[in-house]
Design an enzyme around this catalytic site. Structure first.
Site, PDB file in Angstrom:
ATOM      1  N   LYS A 112      40.820 -37.178  -0.648  1.00 58.41           N
ATOM      2  CA  LYS A 112      40.697 -35.945   0.136  1.00 58.41           C
ATOM      3  C   LYS A 112      41.632 -34.844  -0.377  1.00 58.41           C
ATOM      4  CE  LYS A 112      38.580 -38.007   4.155  1.00 58.41           C
ATOM      5  NZ  LYS A 112      38.502 -39.450   3.761  1.00 58.41           N
TER       6      LYS A 112
HETATM    7  C1  LIG Z   1      37.308 -40.159   3.788  1.00 57.29           C
HETATM    8  C2  LIG Z   1      37.284 -41.439   3.027  1.00 57.29           C
HETATM    9  C3  LIG Z   1      36.073 -42.083   2.689  1.00 57.29           C
HETATM   10  C4  LIG Z   1      34.716 -41.575   3.136  1.00 57.29           C
HETATM   11  O1  LIG Z   1      34.363 -40.354   2.545  1.00 57.29           O
HETATM   12  P1  LIG Z   1      33.142 -39.484   3.129  1.00 57.29           P
HETATM   13  O2  LIG Z   1      33.162 -38.218   2.370  1.00 57.29           O
HETATM   14  O3  LIG Z   1      33.453 -39.288   4.594  1.00 57.29           O
HETATM   15  O4  LIG Z   1      31.887 -40.268   2.941  1.00 57.29           O
HETATM   16  C5  LIG Z   1      36.133 -43.241   1.913  1.00 57.29           C
HETATM   17  N1  LIG Z   1      37.322 -43.758   1.519  1.00 57.29           N
HETATM   18  C6  LIG Z   1      38.501 -43.179   1.839  1.00 57.29           C
HETATM   19  C7  LIG Z   1      39.769 -43.819   1.392  1.00 57.29           C
HETATM   20  C8  LIG Z   1      38.540 -42.001   2.591  1.00 57.29           C
HETATM   21  O5  LIG Z   1      39.713 -41.443   2.912  1.00 57.29           O
END
Ligand SMILES: *Cc1c(COP(=O)(O)O)cnc(C)c1O
Length: 465
Positions: A112
């Site tokens: 993120k």
């Molecule tokens: C947010 C997240 C996901 C999922 O991603 P999306 O874009 O919501 O599908 C998967 N793995 C981790 C470690 C995350 O922080």
């Protein structure tokens, strides 16, 4: 670039306005009106670019008209300068033609950071020019909150309020939020659960009166288009590093809200040869059930050892449906109304689902298989997967179409963040990376509040004055 709502009944907006908006007025999500397309020759000419220059090529068409080209490059350079690996998104090989794309070298150790480091800078840039200030409000059970705080801590025109459920977030995850210094950062621990925190955020977006009209709220979850946009880049980067675009690639994506994998779909629409996209889910498998049996049926949330993928509904799936339904906003509005009625199952039009299946496969990996995958990959390679990435690797192996095409699993988090799963697999917790080594000693700043909407809103209103 202009943006339109997936439900066809909201004003067209510029990138700048989309950045500052959450949901569209008609309840839909904003998507670009036209997808920029590049020829294979042009993509091939980017082969040797470093990550930050490639990012500019991919992102600029989406912000053109709102952000100057050189300002964009400066913000991209700054955003990725805080990453702990100079390749930004390095590849790790697991087996012949099998890779993990490590997306966890940012400040909070999950993918993120790729979007939120850039989003914070874009927001501040636009707000400075408009001479406006905004309030970011969000609820988190983990990764989003810390990445949003790290991404906005240097912003002059943004106050950020992140709500987390008091006592229900791991120590590492809480401290990654509460130890960040900055007068614009406000952590609120809610005496309640995540859903209560989330409901208070949703209610606050619906009725922003409590801010007394001075400021507006901005969303930083993946309904914000800018997050998807920033994530398209690493699909290009991985492909170009493995011989693309002259050969096709397959990607497996640990999926929750469908934001990360939708970025892969966008990369493909932009001209990058992608043969297969694997929707990897945990036992919260609403999308796997839809893809495999054409029944969309929402089930109660399950708490798993891959908490960042624990969702009951995937909001960004609406963006894919909009494309499959030929950008027909009216059809989308009625389909989404059906899908949001949780008490009945919905079927998609067979031809449209068939179109999705041309590129998407799906697989649901339960907890015991997740743990087994962490163990077997470590036994084979000495490489420790975080549990989310392990879900991706397993789903890739189960659904692989063509062994001659590189299969790249997105490595969404560093294993140190998910101690419980690592211990369950029988491994000691790895040490915190250098920049977080003293995390457990740093001073925390957090306000504990009851789960009452009025109290929380009053606190925010008093704080931003
Ligand atoms: C947010 C997240 C996901 C999922 O991603 P999306 O874009 O919501 O599908 C998967 N793995 C981790 C470690 C995350 O922080």
């Amino acid at each position: 670039m202009k943006y339109v709502s997936t439900r066809g009944n909201a004003p067209e907006l510029s990138f700048e306005d989309v950045l500052l908006t959450g949901l569209a007025a008609d309840g839909g999500l904003y998507v670009p009106k036209h997808v920029p397309h590049f020829s294979l020759e042009e993509i091939e000419s980017w082969r040797d670019l470093p990550y930050t220059e490639l990012a500019h090529k991919v992102i600029y068409p989406y912000v053109e008209g709102s952000i100057e080209a050189d300002a964009l490059q400066r913000m991209i350079d700054e955003a990725y300068s805080v990453f702990g690996h100079s390749a930004i998104a390095p590849l790790q090989q697991l087996d012949h033609n099998e890779y993990v794309l490590e997306l966890f070298h940012g400040p909070t150790l999950a993918f993120k950071d790729f979007a939120l480091q850039l989003l914070g800078r874009l927001l501040d840039h636009v707000l400075e020019r408009r001479n406006e200030k905004v309030v970011i409000m969000g609820a988190t059970s983990g990764d989003t909150g810390s990445a949003a705080i790290e991404g906005t801590k240097a912003c002059n025109n943004v106050d950020i309020f992140i709500l987390h459920p008091h006592g229900k977030v791991s120590d590492v995850q809480r401290r990654q939020m509460t130890t960040v210094q900055g007068d614009n950062i406000h952590n609120i621990a809610i005496e309640g659960n995540f859903d209560q925190a989330q409901d208070m955020v949703k209610a606050s977006f619906r009725d922003q009166q409590f801010l007394q009209g001075e400021r507006k709220l901005v969303a930083v979850n993946s309904i914000n288009w800018a997050r998807i946009m920033a994530q398209i880049v690493y699909y290009f980067y991985a492909s170009l590093n493995l011989g693309g675009p002259l050969r096709s690639m397959a990607f497996s994506v640990p999926t929750g809200n469908f934001g990360d994998i939708f970025a892969g779909y966008m990369a493909r629409k932009m001209g990058l040869p992608i043969e297969q996209l694997v929707i990897a889910t945990n036992s919260n498998d609403v999308l796997h059930r839809l893809m495999s049996s054409n029944l969309y049926e929402v089930k109660p949330l399950q708490h798993t050892i891959t908490p960042s993928m624990d969702i009951a509904v995937s909001s960004n799936f609406e963006r894919l449906l909009f494309d499959l339904y030929d950008h027909n906003g009216e059809a989308m509005a009625s389909l989404m109304e059906q899908m949001n009625q949780r008490d009945q199952a919905v079927e998609l039009d067979g031809d449209r689902l068939a179109k999705a299946r041309e590129v998407f496969d799906s697989y649901a990996v339960d907890e015991s298989l997740t743990v087994k995958t962490i163990q077997s990959v470590f036994a084979d390679t000495g490489y420790l997967l975080d549990p989310h990435t392990a879900v991706g690797v397993e789903a890739a192996r189960q659904t692989r179409r063509n062994q001659r095409i590189p299969m790249i699993t997105l490595g969404t988090a560093h294993p140190v963040k998910f101690e419980q799963a690592i211990q369950q697999a029988g491994f000691p917790t790895p040490p915190l990376p250098h920049h977080l080594a003293d995390l457990m000693e740093r001073e925390e700043r957090v306000t504990v509040l009851p789960a009452e909407l009025d109290t929380v809103q009053q606190f925010i209103a008093d704080t931003v004055l």
